[in-house]
Design an enzyme around this catalytic site. Structure first.
Site, short mmCIF file in Angstrom:
data_model
loop_
_atom_site.label_atom_id
_atom_site.label_comp_id
_atom_site.label_asym_id
_atom_site.label_seq_id
_atom_site.Cartn_x
_atom_site.Cartn_y
_atom_site.Cartn_z
N LYS A 130 -82.42 -14.39 91.45
CA LYS A 130 -83.89 -14.38 91.61
C LYS A 130 -84.36 -15.25 92.78
O LYS A 130 -85.16 -14.81 93.61
CB LYS A 130 -84.57 -14.86 90.33
N ASN A 153 -90.72 -19.53 88.82
CA ASN A 153 -89.53 -20.18 88.31
C ASN A 153 -88.70 -20.85 89.40
O ASN A 153 -87.78 -21.61 89.11
CB ASN A 153 -88.67 -19.15 87.58
N HIS A 200 -79.19 -17.63 77.92
CA HIS A 200 -80.18 -18.27 77.05
C HIS A 200 -80.07 -17.79 75.60
O HIS A 200 -81.08 -17.69 74.89
CB HIS A 200 -81.60 -18.00 77.58
#
Length: 372
Positions: A130, A153, A200
């Site tokens: 990303k 982020n 996660h």
């Protein structure tokens, strides 16, 4: 007024009472934005230690009196119109659970910030790649003379940046699954999903729940918007079949519907006049096959802005790896040292390893996050 009526997009926020849970970078940015727009921000955090108070004071928010979120959640949400949660706050937090039970609108900082801008948005999510991709997109837009702000982020609260881009500019937003969990009307013109791999799993009940949080980036797209995805990924190809707007793929080979690809030693894109070579891969400063995919994704994401190939070529030729992302730090005596310490999951580490040639000595450590 309760809910989003209290925070109309680019409207009057005065009189709104908004709770902000979590006072890290995103939470403090949300408090600053709310205060600047005339809303009343009530800040909550589980840890009211001196460092939290010092951070608020350093941000010019010393007048805000934070409250401990460790108290009874039902009492804390009673007088709020909306609750904004920072990315690090899970949905199981007692205050979030109490808000849900009480029917109080809970939104992410991403949603809050988007409500104060009229500019187009390119949103990029995925398990890995990303930051490199959004940075490339941002540089491409700037090089083409298009106003662009990079946030999310990547380490900059979107709430702190929405005022720095005109309505004819572009917000380039790196979106984590945590940030996408609580969006309501957040609407990207271009939504790019680079990949979805296990990560996660210490926060999500299952991999499917994690993937569904990523899928939220598409929930508000409309006809004329664009969904960018990797060709050959069965899950994301299924998302593309259900997309409301246009679809645009990228990859390591030329496929039907592709906007950008890297093959035969070059970076390519499709154009109205046919396939167009942008530059040889050998001229890229980025290492590895995974970065070739990031390059192709960035080229596909900016396609609606019709940036000249020469401009893209200049950006790509000069763009180096971001810190700790497959960066060559030393090469001597036949040994090359690569710093890839931002590879915080198995998928990311494997992607870098697949692009390295020769024998590899791998030094690893960190949190497993319930991965295999």
């Amino acid at each position: 007024m309760r809910g989003l009526q209290a925070l109309p997009r680019n409207g009057d926020w005065s009189g709104a009472r908004v709770g902000v849970l979590g006072l890290g970078r995103s939470g403090r940015g949300a408090v600053r934005l709310l205060e600047s727009c005339g809303a009343t921000a009530i800040a909550f955090d589980d840890r009211m230690d001196p460092s939290t108070l010092d951070a608020l004071a350093a941000d010019g928010l010393g007048h805000v009196e934070p409250r401990s979120a460790a108290q009874d959640g039902a009492a804390l949400v009673r007088d709020l119109d909306v609750l904004v949660v920072s990315p690090g706050v899970p949905g199981t937090h007692p205050m979030v659970a109490a808000a849900d039970v009480a029917g109080l609108m809970v939104i992410s900082e991403l949603e809050l910030a988007w409500r104060r801008t009229g500019s187009e948005v390119i949103a990029v999510t995925g398990t890995n790649g990303k930051s490199t991709t959004v940075s490339l997109i941002h540089e491409m837009l700037l090089a083409a003379g298009i106003g662009s702000v990079l946030a999310g982020n990547i380490g900059v609260a979107l709430s702190d940046e929405v005022g720095d881009v005109d309505d004819d500019g572009v917000l380039v937003v790196e979106c984590s699954s945590f940030q996408l969990e609580r969006i309501m009307e957040f609407h990207p013109k271009v939504a790019a999903v680079l990949n979805v791999a296990p990560d996660h799993l210490d926060r999500y009940a299952s991999f499917e729940d994690y993937a569904e949080a990523k899928h939220n980036v598409l929930r508000n797209q409309q006809p004329g918007d664009v969904f960018v995805f990797p060709a050959g990924d069965r899950r994301l190809e299924e998302w593309a079949r259900g997309a409301v707007g246009e679809t645009s793929s990228f990859g390591l080979e030329r496929t039907a519907g592709a906007s950008a690809w890297v093959t035969d030693g070059s970076v390519w894109r499709s154009s109205k006049s046919g396939d167009e070579e942008i530059m040889p891969v050998a001229d890229l400063r980025l290492l590895g096959r995974h970065n070739h995919l990031n390059v192709a994704a960035a080229v596909a994401a900016v396609a609606p802005w019709n940036i000249p190939a020469a401009t893209l070529r200049e950006v790509l030729a000069n763009f180096g790896a971001l810190p700790h992302r497959a960066v060559q730090v030393e090469s001597a005596d036949g040994r090359t040292w690569v710093d890839d310490s931002k590879a915080t999951n198995v998928h990311a580490a494997s992607a870098t390893l697949s692009g390295l040639e020769g024998p590899v000595v791998l030094l690893v450590g960190g949190s497993g996050k319930d991965e295999d």
